[in-house]
Motif scaffolding. Structure first.
Motif, short mmCIF file in Angstrom:
data_model
loop_
_atom_site.label_atom_id
_atom_site.label_comp_id
_atom_site.label_asym_id
_atom_site.label_seq_id
_atom_site.Cartn_x
_atom_site.Cartn_y
_atom_site.Cartn_z
N LYS A 263 56.64 55.30 50.59
CA LYS A 263 55.40 54.81 51.19
C LYS A 263 55.65 53.64 52.13
CE LYS A 263 52.18 57.18 48.88
NZ LYS A 263 52.12 58.51 49.46
N HIS A 268 49.38 49.44 52.90
CA HIS A 268 48.66 49.71 51.65
C HIS A 268 48.29 48.42 50.94
CE1 HIS A 268 50.37 53.80 51.94
NE2 HIS A 268 49.49 54.16 51.02
N ASN A 333 35.88 68.95 50.41
CA ASN A 333 37.29 69.27 50.66
C ASN A 333 38.30 68.54 49.78
OD1 ASN A 333 37.10 70.98 53.22
ND2 ASN A 333 35.87 69.18 53.73
N CYS A 334 37.93 67.39 49.28
CA CYS A 334 38.95 66.52 48.67
C CYS A 334 38.76 66.35 47.17
CB CYS A 334 38.92 65.14 49.32
SG CYS A 334 38.60 65.17 51.11
N CYS A 337 40.88 67.83 44.18
CA CYS A 337 42.16 67.19 43.84
C CYS A 337 41.97 65.71 43.50
CB CYS A 337 43.13 67.29 45.00
SG CYS A 337 43.69 68.99 45.29
N HIS A 338 41.30 64.97 44.40
CA HIS A 338 41.23 63.52 44.22
C HIS A 338 40.14 63.09 43.25
CE1 HIS A 338 44.27 62.31 47.16
NE2 HIS A 338 43.86 63.32 47.90
N MET A 354 52.31 66.81 41.91
CA MET A 354 52.17 65.35 42.03
C MET A 354 50.74 64.95 41.71
SD MET A 354 54.14 64.38 45.50
CE MET A 354 54.12 62.63 45.14
N GLN A 362 43.95 51.88 45.11
CA GLN A 362 44.77 51.61 46.28
C GLN A 362 43.95 51.85 47.54
OE1 GLN A 362 47.65 55.02 45.65
NE2 GLN A 362 47.28 55.21 47.83
N LEU A 373 45.69 61.91 57.08
CA LEU A 373 44.81 63.07 57.19
C LEU A 373 45.24 63.99 58.33
CD1 LEU A 373 41.43 61.43 56.28
CD2 LEU A 373 42.45 63.42 55.21
N MET A 382 49.60 67.28 49.63
CA MET A 382 48.62 66.75 50.59
C MET A 382 48.92 67.35 51.97
SD MET A 382 46.05 64.81 51.15
CE MET A 382 45.31 64.31 52.71
N TRP A 385 44.98 67.98 57.95
CA TRP A 385 43.60 68.48 57.98
C TRP A 385 43.11 68.75 59.39
CZ3 TRP A 385 40.70 70.06 53.91
CH2 TRP A 385 41.27 69.82 52.64
C1 HEC Z 1 45.50 70.21 47.03
C2 HEC Z 1 45.08 68.92 46.57
C3 HEC Z 1 44.64 67.91 47.61
C4 HEC Z 1 43.60 68.00 48.46
C5 HEC Z 1 42.64 69.15 48.66
C6 HEC Z 1 43.55 66.73 49.17
N1 HEC Z 1 44.55 65.92 48.75
FE1 HEC Z 1 44.94 64.06 49.42
N2 HEC Z 1 46.58 63.96 48.27
C7 HEC Z 1 46.96 64.91 47.35
C8 HEC Z 1 48.14 64.46 46.67
C9 HEC Z 1 48.86 65.20 45.55
C10 HEC Z 1 48.46 63.20 47.21
C11 HEC Z 1 49.62 62.30 46.83
C12 HEC Z 1 50.77 62.56 47.74
C13 HEC Z 1 51.83 61.52 47.61
O1 HEC Z 1 51.63 60.52 46.93
O2 HEC Z 1 52.89 61.70 48.22
C14 HEC Z 1 47.46 62.93 48.23
C15 HEC Z 1 47.45 61.80 49.01
C16 HEC Z 1 46.41 61.44 49.85
C17 HEC Z 1 46.38 60.22 50.62
C18 HEC Z 1 47.50 59.25 50.79
C19 HEC Z 1 47.58 58.16 49.80
C20 HEC Z 1 48.72 57.21 50.15
O3 HEC Z 1 48.84 56.26 49.42
O4 HEC Z 1 49.48 57.41 51.10
C21 HEC Z 1 45.15 60.21 51.27
C22 HEC Z 1 44.61 59.14 52.18
C23 HEC Z 1 44.49 61.43 50.91
N3 HEC Z 1 45.27 62.16 50.06
C24 HEC Z 1 43.23 61.78 51.36
C25 HEC Z 1 42.70 63.04 51.19
C26 HEC Z 1 41.46 63.45 51.77
C27 HEC Z 1 40.54 62.56 52.55
C28 HEC Z 1 41.29 64.76 51.45
C29 HEC Z 1 40.20 65.70 51.87
C30 HEC Z 1 40.02 65.87 53.27
C31 HEC Z 1 42.43 65.15 50.64
N4 HEC Z 1 43.25 64.09 50.50
C32 HEC Z 1 42.60 66.41 50.10
C33 HEC Z 1 46.33 66.11 47.10
C34 HEC Z 1 45.25 66.60 47.79
#
Ligand code: HEC
Ligand code: HEC
Ligand code: HEC
Length: 415
Positions: A263, A268, A333-334, A337-338, A354, A362, A373, A382, A385
């Motif tokens: 990272k 952050h 969309n998010c 997972c989140h 993960m 954070q 994104l 991740m 998009w």
């Molecule tokens: C399939 C599951 C999934 C979806 C759907 C998803 N994410 Fe994620 N996202 C993750 C994962 C797993 C990580 C952690 C990756 C890592 O730490 O390397 C992550 C990491 C992130 C991070 C980065 C955090 C960092 O500290 O760098 C952001 C910002 C984020 N996601 C935003 C979004 C947003 C906004 C959406 C929807 C548009 C989204 N994610 C959709 C699984 C997903």
């Protein structure tokens, strides 16, 4: 008349010495060679699982590479029956665990750490980067580099490097795969409940490696003391800069070949609880190790050093309309997972390799959130998009996930 008597006695002495010598030889071979072998064999038969896991073809080839490269000059493969060993590596090695290890690689010297529980401890990208150039990953390492196992870069391992790492990843696995049934059978076969030394083999965790990442581990509260910052910065330079870079920008010498990449800590902000968890438990699915061999005081100092690296700015507050748009995109969309509240605990989270980011603990800078994104995080679930969201939607969602940051919440990763 005394001469013939003494000659006879002398002749007898030869015979006596000869017979005694042969007896002594046979007894020592029996006591030191045959008996222990038989004991070990019996023990192995009694304690091994009925169908023990055998090494694969690739792992067997990797073992030959391990032998050829002399890894066992510096690495042992036996957790001894001592408190210090079990604290660091886990359960002591049982005889059956090495039954296919002929000729054995137990080793006698520990210039590097014991490897008998190396399986599952380090990520694949960590292993390759480390074999290619150990000091790019661990600054003060004395381990030699093995660049000839690669085609010029750590992300181009030869078959030999793949085999070697497959072998490393198999160490300790047979017993893990044997599971609770295997342990129960071993314990029964051992019949050693009244032998405190042998009983050590069944106490505590199988793999106690301080660097092994734990997915949903508890973490101790870290002492936060502003005066510890310089110490934390020195620790960061020593342990973290190889990956995260001296200023935490994610550009250390090991970084270019790690997926997901380290990272960019300067973009952050992390809560104390998030840092406590990341440092104590590591990050599963990434090269980020756990740091449980550092004291809580040191980890507290490191947490401050990480927080001090942040150069994020205070952004103008987004409008209600923008946040509402972001919330909508996020829910559609998010959230799977989140998580609905952004805690990284969505319905799909457990199936992912993960843990999704927990936005309550954070906060990314606005530009970093937009970048993630757009580009996704290669090597993680991740995805980018840009094909599914417009630029305006991406900006709105970036604002929205930033607004979820509540660093004062207690540090749960999951509800
Ligand atoms: C399939 C599951 C999934 C979806 C759907 C998803 N994410 Fe994620 N996202 C993750 C994962 C797993 C990580 C952690 C990756 C890592 O730490 O390397 C992550 C990491 C992130 C991070 C980065 C955090 C960092 O500290 O760098 C952001 C910002 C984020 N996601 C935003 C979004 C947003 C906004 C959406 C929807 C548009 C989204 N994610 C959709 C699984 C997903
Ligand atoms: C001159 C001694 C030496 C030799 C030879 C050597 N290592 Fe190491 N190794 C070390 C030291 C010291 C460390 C601890 C510092 C580090 O992580 O680089 C280490 C660390 C490791 C680790 C990380 C273990 C952990 O628990 O953190 C692995 C895996 C490893 N070595 C594998 C190998 C393999 C595979 C070979 C042979 C190709 C090898 N080593 C040869 C000294 C050596
Ligand atoms: C071998 C490389 C490596 C070393 C050494 C390393 N890190 Fe990391 N670190 C990573 C990677 C890779 C990630 C990204 C994990 C991910 O994608 O979620 C990461 C992520 C992090 C995170 C973010 C965790 C989160 O919740 O998203 C923090 C904080 C961090 N590291 C701090 C440190 C500190 C402090 C040290 C030194 C004690 C350190 N790292 C040493 C590779 C490393």
């Amino acid at each position: 008349m005394s001469a013939p008597t003494s000659t006879r006695a002398l002749r007898m002495a030869y015979v006596v010495a000869c017979v005694a010598g042969v007896l002594f030889f046979v007894t020592s071979v029996g006591l030191l060679g045959v008996w222990p072998t038989q004991m070990l064999r019996d023990q192995t038969t009694r304690m091994a699982p009925e169908v023990p896991l055998r090494p694969s073809v690739s792992e067997s080839r990797g073992r030959l590479v391990y032998a050829r490269e002399g890894c066992s000059y510096c690495h042992s493969q036996q957790v001894r029956f001592t408190a210090a060993d079990t604290r660091r590596f886990g359960a002591p090695t049982l005889a059956w665990e090495t039954q296919f290890d002929t000729p054995h690689m137990l080793g006698t010297r520990r210039i590097g750490p014991d490897l008998s529980r190396a399986g599952g401890t380090r990520s694949l990208d960590w292993q390759y980067a480390h074999l290619y150039a150990p000091r790019d990953v661990v600054r003060e390492s004395v381990m030699p580099a093995y660049p000839w196992l690669f085609d010029g870069a750590p992300d181009r391992p030869t078959q030999e490097a793949r085999d070697l790492v497959a072998y490393l990843d198999s160490l300790g696995r047979a017993r893990e795969v044997a599971g609770p049934e295997g342990e129960a059978r071993a314990r029964e076969g051992c019949d050693c409940d009244d032998d405190p030394l042998m009983a050590m083999a069944f106490e505590g965790r199988l793999n106690n490696h301080p660097a092994r990442a734990i997915r949903h581990g508890e973490a101790p509260a870290l002492p936060i003391d502003a005066a510890a910052l310089p110490r934390g910065q020195a620790l960061f330079a020593r342990h973290c800069a190889t990956c995260h870079g001296p200023e935490g920008q994610g550009n250390g010498p090991a970084a270019s070949h790690l997926r997901p990449a380290p990272k960019n800590l300067s973009q952050h902000d992390y809560s104390n609880a998030r840092l406590a968890s990341a440092l104590w438990n590591g990050v599963t699915g990434a090269a980020m190790p756990a740091w449980r061999d550092l004291s809580p005081d040191d980890l507290g100092a490191l947490a401050q050093a990480v927080q001090a690296l942040s150069v994020t700015r205070v952004e103008p507050a987004p409008s209600e309309a923008l946040l509402a748009q972001g919330r909508e995109v996020y829910a559609a969309n998010c959230a799977q997972c989140h998580g609905t509240d952004g805690r990284g605990d969505g319905t799909a989270a457990d199936a992912l390799p993960m843990v999704p980011a927990n936005f309550t603990q954070q906060q990314l800078s606005l530009s970093e959130a937009v970048r993630v994104l757009r580009e996704g995080i290669p090597g993680s679930p991740m995805a980018p998009w840009t094909s599914r969201l417009t630029s305006a939607e991406i900006l709105a969602t970036a604002h929205y996930v930033r607004s979820l940051y509540t660093p004062s919440l207690p540090g749960h990763l999951r509800k």
